[in-house]
Write a protein that holds these residues in place. Sequence first.
Motif, PDB file in Angstrom:
ATOM      1  N   LEU A 194       0.842  -1.199   0.000  1.00 58.20           N
ATOM      2  CA  LEU A 194       0.000   0.000   0.000  1.00 58.20           C
ATOM      3  C   LEU A 194       0.878   1.250   0.000  1.00 58.20           C
ATOM      4  CD1 LEU A 194      -2.954   1.008   0.102  1.00 58.20           C
ATOM      5  CD2 LEU A 194      -2.734   1.102   2.596  1.00 58.20           C
ATOM      6  N   GLY A 195       1.990   1.194   0.746  1.00 57.41           N
ATOM      7  CA  GLY A 195       2.939   2.312   0.743  1.00 57.41           C
ATOM      8  C   GLY A 195       3.534   2.534  -0.638  1.00 57.41           C
ATOM      9  N   LEU A 196       3.816   1.445  -1.335  1.00 55.76           N
ATOM     10  CA  LEU A 196       4.328   1.554  -2.699  1.00 55.76           C
ATOM     11  C   LEU A 196       3.265   2.129  -3.629  1.00 55.76           C
ATOM     12  CD1 LEU A 196       6.619   1.060  -4.690  1.00 55.76           C
ATOM     13  CD2 LEU A 196       5.858  -1.311  -4.900  1.00 55.76           C
ATOM     14  N   ALA A 197       2.010   1.707  -3.426  1.00 46.14           N
ATOM     15  CA  ALA A 197       0.905   2.256  -4.228  1.00 46.14           C
ATOM     16  C   ALA A 197       0.797   3.762  -4.026  1.00 46.14           C
ATOM     17  CB  ALA A 197      -0.404   1.566  -3.844  1.00 46.14           C
ATOM     18  N   ALA A 198       0.938   4.207  -2.773  1.00 42.56           N
ATOM     19  CA  ALA A 198       0.876   5.644  -2.479  1.00 42.56           C
ATOM     20  C   ALA A 198       2.008   6.389  -3.176  1.00 42.56           C
ATOM     21  CB  ALA A 198       0.951   5.864  -0.965  1.00 42.56           C
ATOM     22  N   ALA A 199       3.198   5.771  -3.201  1.00 40.85           N
ATOM     23  CA  ALA A 199       4.346   6.395  -3.858  1.00 40.85           C
ATOM     24  C   ALA A 199       4.144   6.499  -5.363  1.00 40.85           C
ATOM     25  CB  ALA A 199       5.614   5.599  -3.552  1.00 40.85           C
ATOM     26  N   LEU A 203       1.262   7.034  -6.919  1.00 40.15           N
ATOM     27  CA  LEU A 203       0.212   7.978  -7.300  1.00 40.15           C
ATOM     28  C   LEU A 203       0.831   9.177  -8.018  1.00 40.15           C
ATOM     29  CD1 LEU A 203      -2.014   7.971  -4.084  1.00 40.15           C
ATOM     30  CD2 LEU A 203      -2.713   7.202  -6.360  1.00 40.15           C
ATOM     31  N   GLY A 204       0.235   9.560  -9.128  1.00 39.49           N
ATOM     32  CA  GLY A 204       0.764  10.666  -9.918  1.00 39.49           C
ATOM     33  C   GLY A 204       1.762  10.240 -10.969  1.00 39.49           C
ATOM     34  N   ASN A 205       1.996   8.915 -11.075  1.00 35.90           N
ATOM     35  CA  ASN A 205       2.894   8.365 -12.099  1.00 35.90           C
ATOM     36  C   ASN A 205       4.262   9.059 -12.093  1.00 35.90           C
ATOM     37  OD1 ASN A 205       3.484   6.539 -14.118  1.00 35.90           O
ATOM     38  ND2 ASN A 205       2.832   7.915 -15.758  1.00 35.90           N
ATOM     39  N   PRO A 206       4.990   8.981 -10.968  1.00 40.69           N
ATOM     40  CA  PRO A 206       6.273   9.688 -10.873  1.00 40.69           C
ATOM     41  C   PRO A 206       7.327   9.102 -11.813  1.00 40.69           C
ATOM     42  CG  PRO A 206       6.011   8.179  -9.031  1.00 40.69           C
ATOM     43  CD  PRO A 206       4.705   8.181  -9.769  1.00 40.69           C
ATOM     44  N   LYS A 207       8.297   9.941 -12.160  1.00 42.68           N
ATOM     45  CA  LYS A 207       9.404   9.482 -13.002  1.00 42.68           C
ATOM     46  C   LYS A 207      10.512   8.836 -12.165  1.00 42.68           C
ATOM     47  CE  LYS A 207       8.621  12.985 -16.577  1.00 42.68           C
ATOM     48  NZ  LYS A 207       9.171  14.193 -17.256  1.00 42.68           N
ATOM     49  N   ILE A 208      10.557   9.209 -10.883  1.00 45.74           N
ATOM     50  CA  ILE A 208      11.596   8.707  -9.983  1.00 45.74           C
ATOM     51  C   ILE A 208      10.942   8.156  -8.725  1.00 45.74           C
ATOM     52  CG2 ILE A 208      13.588   9.345  -8.562  1.00 45.74           C
ATOM     53  CD1 ILE A 208      14.115  11.599 -10.567  1.00 45.74           C
ATOM     54  N   LEU A 209      11.445   7.030  -8.253  1.00 48.23           N
ATOM     55  CA  LEU A 209      10.926   6.383  -7.057  1.00 48.23           C
ATOM     56  C   LEU A 209      12.082   6.159  -6.088  1.00 48.23           C
ATOM     57  CD1 LEU A 209       8.034   5.468  -6.390  1.00 48.23           C
ATOM     58  CD2 LEU A 209       8.653   3.187  -7.198  1.00 48.23           C
ATOM     59  N   LEU A 210      11.926   6.624  -4.848  1.00 46.02           N
ATOM     60  CA  LEU A 210      12.941   6.439  -3.823  1.00 46.02           C
ATOM     61  C   LEU A 210      12.377   5.508  -2.748  1.00 46.02           C
ATOM     62  CD1 LEU A 210      13.873   9.083  -5.274  1.00 46.02           C
ATOM     63  CD2 LEU A 210      14.776   9.840  -3.083  1.00 46.02           C
TER      64      LEU A 210
END
Length: 304
Positions: free
Chosen positions: A141-146, A148-155
């Motif tokens: 669920l935390g990954l799903a929240a990250a 949101l908004g289709n980010p280009k970068i994920l940390l």
Amino acid sequence: MTSVITTNSLTKKYKEKTVVDHLDLKVPAGSIYGFLGPNGAGKSTTLKLLLGLIKPTEGQISILGKEVNLKNRLEILTQTGSLIESPAYYGHLSGKENLQIICTLKDVPEQEIDRVLKIVRMKEQKHKKVSHYSLGMKQRLGLAAALLGNPKILLLDEPTNGLDPAGIQEMRELICSLPRKYGMTIIVSSHLLSEIDQMATHVGIIDKGQLIFQDRLSSLHEHSRSRIFLRTDQDVAAMNILKQSEIPAEWREGTLCLQIYEDDFVIKAVSTLVNSGIGVYRITEQQMSLEDIFLHLTGKQVSL
């Protein structure tokens, strides 16, 4: 390859303690960048610096070709998703309701929720209260929240921490699929060397706040020198024959070990032994593990 995140002499000090020490990161576009180091090495602090959660003592950060400053920080962050430490939720609300709150905070349309829940394979549990979620479900669920908004970068900071083996495998597969399917660039920090070895395309190793290695994962493995072990029916005689033939060999871990591992050299060594009447039972190639390489680079065993 274009770097989507670069830092120049990035430093963070707390009073006299230097937690991040003149870090020069280069994270290539579309990569899974494994940010590796023992607990307390400065990984989480670095990720917080990249997200603007804390201010650097000195140095610069560039994300997506723009130097991060107070004016453009929010604009850049809208293209960045993160999962730092343990995500916090409203336990009395469902997974979908928690994501609705995050959509409001991020100014993202709620139609995004079903899309990200499908990515993390949580659509069937979206109406279930989060207090009834397993740890693995909460991480997803935390990954799903990250996402949101289709980010280009994920940390992602230690995204497999506390998960059981099945949860670790599931999280690993999810992370590995994101650059391929959605063109994302991912930084994933971990102190688990085996995890980074199975996920990353590029690696940065940090120890005591300093970057001690940065390159492709394959380049890191090239630092590991293969060793060829031989088991024969007369090991002592075999060693003497190899020495007489000027074929470098040594005793290692109580076993005969060739010091050069090129194919032609191995063929020569085995042929020499067989032609001298020595029976060769087994030829084994052994490479240094990522743990061995880390030990070699830092001079100490990594905390697991």
